[in-house]
Design an enzyme around this catalytic site. Structure first.
Site, mmCIF file in Angstrom:
data_model
loop_
_atom_site.group_PDB
_atom_site.id
_atom_site.type_symbol
_atom_site.label_atom_id
_atom_site.label_comp_id
_atom_site.label_asym_id
_atom_site.label_seq_id
_atom_site.Cartn_x
_atom_site.Cartn_y
_atom_site.Cartn_z
ATOM 1 N N ASN A 32 31.887 37.598 43.593
ATOM 2 C CA ASN A 32 33.130 37.136 43.365
ATOM 3 C C ASN A 32 32.737 36.821 41.686
ATOM 4 O O ASN A 32 31.589 36.149 41.549
ATOM 5 C CB ASN A 32 33.776 35.173 44.065
ATOM 6 C CG ASN A 32 34.709 35.579 43.271
ATOM 7 O OD1 ASN A 32 35.286 36.186 42.957
ATOM 8 N ND2 ASN A 32 34.611 34.014 42.371
ATOM 9 N N HIS A 44 33.598 34.845 38.352
ATOM 10 C CA HIS A 44 34.561 33.018 37.952
ATOM 11 C C HIS A 44 34.620 32.844 36.796
ATOM 12 O O HIS A 44 33.066 32.999 36.978
ATOM 13 C CB HIS A 44 33.642 31.619 39.459
ATOM 14 C CG HIS A 44 34.477 30.930 39.057
ATOM 15 N ND1 HIS A 44 36.344 30.766 39.348
ATOM 16 C CD2 HIS A 44 34.416 30.297 38.466
ATOM 17 C CE1 HIS A 44 35.972 28.993 38.257
ATOM 18 N NE2 HIS A 44 35.043 29.036 38.354
HETATM 19 C C1 GAR Z 1 39.022 36.941 35.455
HETATM 20 O O1 GAR Z 1 38.378 36.118 34.208
HETATM 21 C C2 GAR Z 1 38.011 36.499 36.813
HETATM 22 O O2 GAR Z 1 37.090 35.539 36.011
HETATM 23 C C3 GAR Z 1 39.075 35.478 37.041
HETATM 24 O O3 GAR Z 1 40.576 35.882 36.817
HETATM 25 C C4 GAR Z 1 40.356 37.134 35.657
HETATM 26 C C5 GAR Z 1 40.481 38.372 36.397
HETATM 27 O O4 GAR Z 1 40.893 39.231 35.363
HETATM 28 N N1 GAR Z 1 38.673 34.880 38.185
HETATM 29 C C6 GAR Z 1 39.171 34.137 38.892
HETATM 30 O O5 GAR Z 1 39.596 32.371 38.382
HETATM 31 C C7 GAR Z 1 38.496 33.191 40.182
HETATM 32 N N2 GAR Z 1 38.786 31.903 40.130
HETATM 33 P P1 GAR Z 1 41.028 40.685 35.319
HETATM 34 O O6 GAR Z 1 42.123 40.922 36.542
HETATM 35 O O7 GAR Z 1 41.035 41.285 33.866
HETATM 36 O O8 GAR Z 1 39.729 41.202 35.655
#
Ligand code: GAR
Length: 211
Positions: A108, A110
């Protein structure tokens, strides 16, 4: 060749970083064989299609209960037979059965330096809002294996990013993505694909010997 399935919920910029890294050779020995979204409107699905990657929607909205959705998600993943599952902005709680079946095969990304600003309720922009509210001067991103807890699994890679005066949650989110997430996620996949990552007693060791 490591068979990778990427799970997404939204824009898919991390998926794009993986696709681009595969194309330019930053990731070797790995192929994205499928993208699964819980959200049929996720732009990430478009990114998959534009790159001829099979894309699937498994949405809780299409099932009568969480249990049936969990089964459907696991069935789809089993069908694809991945070696590695990447949660790239996948905002769904991973079924416990899936964690057990794919132990140390799910990673994952984060958007914080775990153990700061992580756990239940910390996702997406909320992480950056909390960091600014606390006034921290350094933030960043973490790639970790997924275990039964929320953001508690073995840490593979982290990268720090400085907070700038005048940052808003959005400007901070953008900088963390550009300077950290889009770099360490492809790097982690490449390390795993090349057999450089091992887990022992809940800790990750990375073989840094030159290839
Ligand atoms: C990213 O910033 C990722 O780190 C976060 O969601 C975003 C997705 O962006 N994930 C979390 O917060 C998980 N806890 P993306 O769809 O443009 O890759």
């Amino acid at each position: 060749m490591l068979k990778v399935v990427v799970l997404v919920s939204g824009g898919g910029t991390n998926l794009q970083a993986l696709i681009d890294a595969g194309k330019c050779g930053t990731i070797t020995n790995a192929q994205i064989i499928g993208v699964i979204s819980n959200n049929k409107n996720a732009f990430a699905l478009e990114r998959a299609k534009q790159n001829n990657i099979p894309a699937y929607v498994v949405s809780p909205k299409d099932y009568d209960s969480r249990e049936i959705f969990n089964d459907a998600l696991l069935n789809k993943i089993d069908e694809l037979q991945p070696d590695l599952i990447v949660l790239a902005g996948f905002l769904v709680v991973i079924p416990e059965q899936m964690i057990q079946r794919y132990r140390n095969q799910i990673i994952n990304i984060h958007p914080s330096l775990i153990p700061s600003f992580c756990g239940t309720g910390f996702y997406g922009l909320k992480v950056h809002e909390a960091a600014l509210e606390r006034g921290v001067k350094v933030v960043g991103a973490t790639v970790h294996f997924v275990d039964e807890g929320t953001d508690t699994g073995p840490i593979i890679l982290q990268k720090a990013v400085e907070v700038q005066p005048g940052d808003t949650p959005k400007t901070l989110q953008k900088r963390v993505m550009e300077e950290a997430e889009w770099k360490i996620l492809p790097k982690a996949v490449d390390l795993i694909a090349n057999g450089k990552v091992s887990v022992k007693d809940g800790l990750v060791a990375i073989d840094t010997a030159q290839r």
